[in-house]
Design a protein around this motif. Structure first.
Motif, PDB file in Angstrom:
ATOM      1  N   TYR A   1      77.257   5.384  64.846  1.00 51.22           N
ATOM      2  CA  TYR A   1      78.136   4.228  64.872  1.00 51.22           C
ATOM      3  C   TYR A   1      79.275   4.432  63.884  1.00 51.22           C
ATOM      4  N   LEU A   2      80.377   3.751  64.130  1.00 51.57           N
ATOM      5  CA  LEU A   2      81.407   3.596  63.113  1.00 51.57           C
ATOM      6  C   LEU A   2      81.570   2.101  62.884  1.00 51.57           C
ATOM      7  N   GLY A   3      81.246   1.685  61.655  1.00 52.83           N
ATOM      8  CA  GLY A   3      81.407   0.290  61.287  1.00 52.83           C
ATOM      9  C   GLY A   3      82.703   0.104  60.524  1.00 52.83           C
ATOM     10  N   LEU A   4      83.399  -1.003  60.779  1.00 57.96           N
ATOM     11  CA  LEU A   4      84.621  -1.308  60.041  1.00 57.96           C
ATOM     12  C   LEU A   4      84.768  -2.814  59.952  1.00 57.96           C
ATOM     13  N   ARG A   5      85.219  -3.263  58.784  1.00 57.14           N
ATOM     14  CA  ARG A   5      85.294  -4.700  58.530  1.00 57.14           C
ATOM     15  C   ARG A   5      86.217  -4.993  57.356  1.00 57.14           C
ATOM     16  N   PRO A   6      86.777  -6.191  57.314  1.00 54.05           N
ATOM     17  CA  PRO A   6      87.523  -6.580  56.121  1.00 54.05           C
ATOM     18  C   PRO A   6      86.552  -6.844  54.978  1.00 54.05           C
ATOM     19  N   VAL A   7      86.976  -6.563  53.759  1.00 48.91           N
ATOM     20  CA  VAL A   7      86.197  -6.959  52.593  1.00 48.91           C
ATOM     21  C   VAL A   7      86.496  -8.436  52.343  1.00 48.91           C
ATOM     22  N   VAL A   8      85.419  -9.227  52.217  1.00 49.05           N
ATOM     23  CA  VAL A   8      85.576 -10.686  52.143  1.00 49.05           C
ATOM     24  C   VAL A   8      84.996 -11.194  50.821  1.00 49.05           C
ATOM     25  N   PRO A   9      85.821 -11.308  49.779  1.00 47.08           N
ATOM     26  CA  PRO A   9      85.300 -11.802  48.495  1.00 47.08           C
ATOM     27  C   PRO A   9      84.975 -13.289  48.512  1.00 47.08           C
TER      28      PRO A   9
END
Length: 201
Positions: free
Chosen positions: A168-176
């Motif tokens: 898999y390739l996972g990608l996401r915004p970092v959400v503080p």
């Protein structure tokens, strides 16, 4: 029934049945694992409508939106604490068995071209290449820029054992806090070459 009526009617009925069978697929967006074409595996590019292959997973939101040149962009949004750490439990796409075989034991350069979304734009992007039980790259964190920019890292893909079908390739915004969103223009996987051999050093 006369032949001059029967055969044209039968032909028209057959044509209508074929049309009704394929109609659900007309204009449908691509889905499922990312596969190669059986020839070119040194560079796999996911862009345009093929970004629809990224599955939201978890409680994220993914959708295709129009870019400035009417080319599809991938919008990814998530709320803080909504996603688990595993790449396949958030926004991700799966690599088909043919690509897994070609990438096994190879160094692969992952490049994601991205920028913050216009509303609630993320400051950082996280990317993770996972080979299932065989290992993963871990989350690579990149500071986003206001304009579209390329963010890359190299990963030594473990040697596959059998038909795993779990890359898999996972990608996401970092959400503080609250929610954050990112726009993806293109994802590229470059096969650099073997990362280890069976020959003694």
């Amino acid at each position: 029934m006369r032949d001059w009526f029967f055969f044209p009617a039968a032909l028209a009925l057959a044509a209508m049945m074929v049309f009704l069978a394929i109609r659900p697929g007309i204009g449908a967006l691509p889905t499922g694992p990312v596969a190669g074409d059986g020839v070119h595996y040194d560079k796999i590019t996911i862009e345009g409508d093929y970004l629809h292959k990224v599955f939201a997973g978890g409680n994220a939101k993914t959708e295709l939106v129009d870019g400035a040149d009417n080319r599809a962009l991938l919008f990814i949004e998530a709320e803080t604490g909504a996603l688990r750490d595993e790449p396949e439990l958030g926004p991700h796409f799966r690599l088909a068995a043919d690509i897994e075989t070609q990438f096994s034991g190879m160094t692969v350069r992952v490049t994601v071209r991205a920028r913050p979304a216009d509303d609630r734009g993320a400051m950082q992007l996280a990317i993770n290449y996972s080979a299932g039980r065989a290992g993963e790259s871990g989350w690579k964190i990149f500071d986003l820029k206001p304009e579209f920019s390329d963010f890359s890292f190299d990963y030594d893909v473990p040697r596959a054992e059998g038909d795993q079908g779990v890359d898999y390739l996972g990608l996401r915004p970092v959400v503080p806090n609250k929610s954050r969103a990112v726009l993806i223009e293109r994802i590229t996987l470059d096969r650099i070459g073997p990362w280890k051999t069976d020959d003694p050093a």
